[in-house]
Structures are given as C-alpha cells and as structure tokens.
Scaffold this motif. Structure first.
Motif, PDB file in Angstrom:
ATOM      1  N   UNK A   1       0.825  -1.203   0.000  1.00  0.00           N
ATOM      2  CA  UNK A   1       0.000   0.000   0.000  1.00  0.00           C
ATOM      3  C   UNK A   1       0.866   1.263   0.000  1.00  0.00           C
ATOM      4  N   UNK A   2       0.378   2.290  -0.702  1.00  0.00           N
ATOM      5  CA  UNK A   2       0.923   3.638  -0.637  1.00  0.00           C
ATOM      6  C   UNK A   2      -0.145   4.544  -0.041  1.00  0.00           C
ATOM      7  N   UNK A   3       0.275   5.536   0.742  1.00  0.00           N
ATOM      8  CA  UNK A   3      -0.720   6.469   1.291  1.00  0.00           C
ATOM      9  C   UNK A   3      -0.095   7.825   1.568  1.00  0.00           C
ATOM     10  N   UNK A   4      -0.823   8.869   1.217  1.00  0.00           N
ATOM     11  CA  UNK A   4      -0.395  10.234   1.540  1.00  0.00           C
ATOM     12  C   UNK A   4      -1.042  10.705   2.836  1.00  0.00           C
ATOM     13  N   UNK A   5      -1.938   9.887   3.397  1.00  0.00           N
ATOM     14  CA  UNK A   5      -2.631  10.249   4.623  1.00  0.00           C
ATOM     15  C   UNK A   5      -1.805   9.803   5.831  1.00  0.00           C
ATOM     16  N   UNK A   6      -1.798  10.633   6.836  1.00  0.00           N
ATOM     17  CA  UNK A   6      -0.992  10.364   8.025  1.00  0.00           C
ATOM     18  C   UNK A   6      -1.887   9.852   9.157  1.00  0.00           C
ATOM     19  N   UNK A   7      -2.496   8.690   8.913  1.00  0.00           N
ATOM     20  CA  UNK A   7      -3.364   8.082   9.914  1.00  0.00           C
ATOM     21  C   UNK A   7      -2.839   6.695  10.263  1.00  0.00           C
ATOM     22  N   UNK A   8      -2.494   6.437  11.529  1.00  0.00           N
ATOM     23  CA  UNK A   8      -2.037   5.095  11.909  1.00  0.00           C
ATOM     24  C   UNK A   8      -3.057   4.012  11.574  1.00  0.00           C
ATOM     25  N   UNK A   9      -4.346   4.393  11.582  1.00  0.00           N
ATOM     26  CA  UNK A   9      -5.384   3.398  11.286  1.00  0.00           C
ATOM     27  C   UNK A   9      -5.294   2.897   9.850  1.00  0.00           C
ATOM     28  N   UNK A  10      -4.722   3.706   8.942  1.00  0.00           N
ATOM     29  CA  UNK A  10      -4.574   3.261   7.555  1.00  0.00           C
ATOM     30  C   UNK A  10      -3.656   2.044   7.487  1.00  0.00           C
ATOM     31  N   UNK A  11      -2.532   2.080   8.226  1.00  0.00           N
ATOM     32  CA  UNK A  11      -1.617   0.951   8.228  1.00  0.00           C
ATOM     33  C   UNK A  11      -2.277  -0.275   8.858  1.00  0.00           C
ATOM     34  N   UNK A  12      -2.972  -0.066   9.960  1.00  0.00           N
ATOM     35  CA  UNK A  12      -3.639  -1.188  10.627  1.00  0.00           C
ATOM     36  C   UNK A  12      -4.683  -1.805   9.710  1.00  0.00           C
ATOM     37  N   UNK A  13      -5.492  -0.962   9.076  1.00  0.00           N
ATOM     38  CA  UNK A  13      -6.508  -1.455   8.155  1.00  0.00           C
ATOM     39  C   UNK A  13      -5.882  -2.224   6.996  1.00  0.00           C
TER      40      UNK A  13
ATOM     41  N   UNK B   1      -2.687  -6.906   3.376  1.00  0.00           N
ATOM     42  CA  UNK B   1      -1.546  -6.307   2.676  1.00  0.00           C
ATOM     43  C   UNK B   1      -0.239  -6.827   3.270  1.00  0.00           C
ATOM     44  N   UNK B   2       0.809  -6.821   2.452  1.00  0.00           N
ATOM     45  CA  UNK B   2       2.113  -7.303   2.905  1.00  0.00           C
ATOM     46  C   UNK B   2       2.980  -6.202   3.484  1.00  0.00           C
ATOM     47  N   UNK B   3       2.727  -4.963   3.077  1.00  0.00           N
ATOM     48  CA  UNK B   3       3.517  -3.855   3.608  1.00  0.00           C
ATOM     49  C   UNK B   3       2.816  -2.545   3.291  1.00  0.00           C
ATOM     50  N   UNK B   4       3.342  -1.466   3.853  1.00  0.00           N
ATOM     51  CA  UNK B   4       2.720  -0.151   3.771  1.00  0.00           C
ATOM     52  C   UNK B   4       3.831   0.886   3.727  1.00  0.00           C
ATOM     53  N   UNK B   5       3.691   1.888   2.860  1.00  0.00           N
ATOM     54  CA  UNK B   5       4.699   2.937   2.780  1.00  0.00           C
ATOM     55  C   UNK B   5       4.007   4.297   2.718  1.00  0.00           C
ATOM     56  N   UNK B   6       4.543   5.225   3.497  1.00  0.00           N
ATOM     57  CA  UNK B   6       3.951   6.561   3.610  1.00  0.00           C
ATOM     58  C   UNK B   6       4.520   7.501   2.551  1.00  0.00           C
ATOM     59  N   UNK B   7       3.659   8.259   1.886  1.00  0.00           N
ATOM     60  CA  UNK B   7       4.106   9.318   0.981  1.00  0.00           C
ATOM     61  C   UNK B   7       4.378  10.583   1.783  1.00  0.00           C
TER      62      UNK B   7
END
Length: 232
Positions: free
Chosen positions: A77-89, A95-101
């Motif tokens: 996942x890629x995300x420009x939003x700074x919400x910890x819940x996005x990674x948890x969701x 998902x296998x991993x998450x990276x913040x924009x």
C-alpha cells in the motif's frame, strides 16, 4: 522479470515510479479505468500489486478486498494520509507492507525486493509440508489443514507461521521475526508484526489451532507443539 501492477491515479507520480522501477528491470503496468481494476488485474497477472489508498471510484481498501478474495498475491500500500489506522486497516485486509508518501525511492525498492524475495523463494525449498500440532502446513499451497478443516494464509502469515513452526516450542523474538520478514527493521513498525500475528491466530482459531501460537510478553512468540504430533 517480475510484473508489477501499479494502481496510482496521480499520473506524474505513476510515471516517476514506473520509470524508476523499469530501470530496475521490473515490468510495470498501470490502470486507465479505475472502475475496471479487477479486469486489469486478471489480464495482467502481476507478481506484485502496489496500490494507493485514495483512488477514484473506490478506495484502495476496496480493491485490496477484491484482490484478496481471488488471490494471495503480495500487496504493497501507498498512502499520503498520516493516519495510523490506515496501516492497521491495510494489514488487517491482508496487505504485505505499507509505505507513507512522500517516500525515498530507496525505501520503496527495498520493500519491493524484500517482498518478492520472501514470496517467490518458497518454490526453491525442498520441504513443502510440515506437521504441527496435528495439522499439516503446506508451504506451496499457503494452507494449514487438520481434521476440522483448512485455512488459507497470506504470504506474510505463512512466513510467520513457518518461522515459528521451524522452531516450535522455542521463543522466536519479535526482532528475529521482523528482520526475517522485512530484511531491515528500519522499514517496518512493531505494530505491523502484531497485526499480522493477530490475523494469523484468528485464522488458526477457526480450526482450533489459535491457542498454539503463544505470545511471550516482552520476548516474542512460540508455536507450541502437542506431545503426540510428529515432524515431516
């Protein structure tokens, strides 16, 4: 050459990522109609999906659910939003991993390489079946089966279970799990491991095995083996 489906609606960012990944010899495909993501997924048959959370029509979580209903292919996942819940969701959806924009490209390529190495190295292993607590763990099919039934695991879940089962009745530290999963713990949060283990335990609960994945507070996790089980 690994094939990557990049689901990103920012055309400038999409082209930049595509150019950089092409330079690393990846075959990158995109989406022209964001209402037809699953059709493109089926047509492309990628080895990895990179998906933004904020998309036209439906968000990335929706498409992750759709992909997971058909495939265990790795998803980043890629995300420009700074919400910890996005990674948890993201992790809860498989998902296998998450990276913040915004992100440094070296971090993105490190995550991609780690995921692909972790997922597609399974086929070179000689041992594909393992018995544990009266169940059979199939490394090729990503399943755990016993007399109650069969559950299908994501690549991350299977990898975690494999690490624990290979050292059954011994504590595997959180640091060891994180390093084995993501190669470099600087690129992953401790919470991500917790989410993956909890999701694994919940799936194993459905066939009566969740209790055999024990949390050792302040240390790590252990796959407990029943006395009458045997190894393959």
């Amino acid at each position: 050459m690994f094939k990557i489906l990049l689901i990103e609606d920012d055309t400038t960012l999409f082209q930049e990522i595509k150019d950089r990944l092409t330079g690393w010899s990846y075959d990158v495909h995109g989406i022209s109609d964001f209402s037809q993501v699953m059709q493109e997924f089926t047509r492309t048959k990628p080895d990895l999906v990179i998906i933004d959370i904020q998309l036209p029509k439906f968000d990335g979580f929706h498409w992750c659910r759709m992909i997971r209903s058909h495939s265990n292919i790795p998803i980043l996942f890629l995300s420009s939003r700074d919400h910890p819940t996005d990674m948890v969701m993201s992790m809860q959806l498989g998902a296998d991993d998450f990276i913040q924009k915004p992100f440094h490209f070296d971090v993105l390529i490190a995550k991609i390489q780690a995921i692909l190495r972790r997922v597609y190295n399974y086929n070179t292993e000689k041992v594909v079946l393992k018995t544990w607590s009266g169940a059979t763990v199939d490394y090729e099919k990503n399943t755990v089966s016993n007399q109650i039934g069969t559950v299908e695991l994501t690549k991350n879940e299977l990898f975690i279970l494999k690490l624990l089962v290979e050292q059954k009745n011994k504590i595997v530290t959180r640091e060891e799990l994180i390093k084995s999963l993501w190669d470099d713990e600087r690129f992953v949060s401790d919470n991500t491991l917790t989410v993956n283990v909890n999701r694994l335990r919940k799936k194993l609960d459905s066939i009566g095995l969740g209790q055999y994945i024990e949390t050792k507070v302040g240390q790590g996790y252990m796959a407990r083996e029943e006395i009458d089980s045997y190894d393959t």
